[in-house]
Enzyme design. Structure first.
Site, short mmCIF file in Angstrom:
data_model
loop_
_atom_site.label_atom_id
_atom_site.label_comp_id
_atom_site.label_asym_id
_atom_site.label_seq_id
_atom_site.Cartn_x
_atom_site.Cartn_y
_atom_site.Cartn_z
N SER A 93 44.69 -20.96 11.12
CA SER A 93 43.51 -20.83 11.99
C SER A 93 43.94 -20.45 13.41
CB SER A 93 42.70 -22.12 11.95
OG SER A 93 41.42 -21.95 12.50
N ASP A 151 35.03 -18.65 3.89
CA ASP A 151 35.42 -19.32 5.14
C ASP A 151 34.26 -19.27 6.13
OD1 ASP A 151 36.58 -20.15 7.56
OD2 ASP A 151 38.52 -19.27 7.06
N HIS A 166 37.58 -22.86 4.65
CA HIS A 166 38.61 -22.84 5.70
C HIS A 166 39.62 -23.93 5.38
CE1 HIS A 166 39.92 -21.45 9.62
NE2 HIS A 166 40.01 -22.69 10.06
#
Length: 230
Positions: A122, A178, A209
């Site tokens: 991320s 996601d 995610h």
């Protein structure tokens, strides 16, 4: 761990054997810390791999705009959900300097850049890509999970000749569902890197995610190739 300079971040370290031959520098996501991915090590590491040093740094706490200014560990401020304006440039630049300091410390410990793998999830993946694209001395590889290229238009417009940076192999993985970093953003980042000459191994998974078991296996296969050819 004691800091040896003002820019050296505190880290969690795991060594899988004596006299590590490779370093895996792993950057966590927003609001987490260096402990986040440490439990993944036993599931990722394979018996036939050389000894590794995993380094999991803690991002410094900072106010995050989209979370009402709440302070949390973050590699940069997130100003809004629009990817073009999501990352604050000053934060990205500061984090790149901090990551480079950790890579330099590995060199001081006898680990050349050619045996350092930079991994990020991320936000951490965004810093991995931004830092990796600027490298003049190639790392052993870049791993970007559930992420995107931050400030992509500005970065690509100001990026000098990629040259040696493009010799770094890249593993990218993204969840097709996601809700945090859209799948399309990761896919676009992979295509942009390929346009620059990077060899990108792209993987998509039916997940959100997160990290899934198949992704860990695929990453393990990719890492095996790095250790074999390195």
């Amino acid at each position: 761990m004691n800091q040896t300079s003002q820019t050296l971040l505190d880290t969690v370290e795991i060594e899988t054997g004596p006299a590590p031959e490779w370093t895996v520098l792993w950057l966590h996501g927003l609001g987490a810390d260096g402990n986040d991915f440490a439990p993944l090590v036993p599931n990722l590491v394979r018996k036939d791999w050389p000894a590794l040093r995993f380094v999991f740094p803690h991002a410094p706490p900072r106010a995050v705009t989209i979370n009402n200014g709440m302070r949390m560990r973050a590699w940069y401020d997130i100003r809004d959900m629009n990817l073009a304006n999501r990352a604050d440039e000053a934060g990205v630049e500061e984090s790149i300097v901090q990551v480079e300091a950790l890579i330099a410390r590995e060199a001081e410990r006898g680990m050349p850049a050619s045996r350092v793998l930079l991994v990020g999830f991320s936000q951490g993946g965004a810093i991995t890509l931004a830092a990796g694209m600027r490298r003049t001395t190639p790392l052993a590889g870049l791993v970007a999970l559930s992420t995107y290229i931050p400030m992509a238009e500005r970065l690509l417009a100001t990026l000098p000749a990629v040259g040696a940076a493009a010799t770094q192999p890249v593993f990218m993985a993204h969840g097709q569902f996601d809700p945090v970093v859209p799948y399309q953003a990761g896919d676009m980042g992979a295509r942009q890197l390929r346009t620059l000459g990077f060899d990108v191994d792209w993987h998509a998974y039916p997940m959100a995610h997160q990290v899934c078991d198949q992704q860990v296996r695929d990453l393990g296969d990719w890492l095996t190739r790095r250790f074999t050819t390195g």
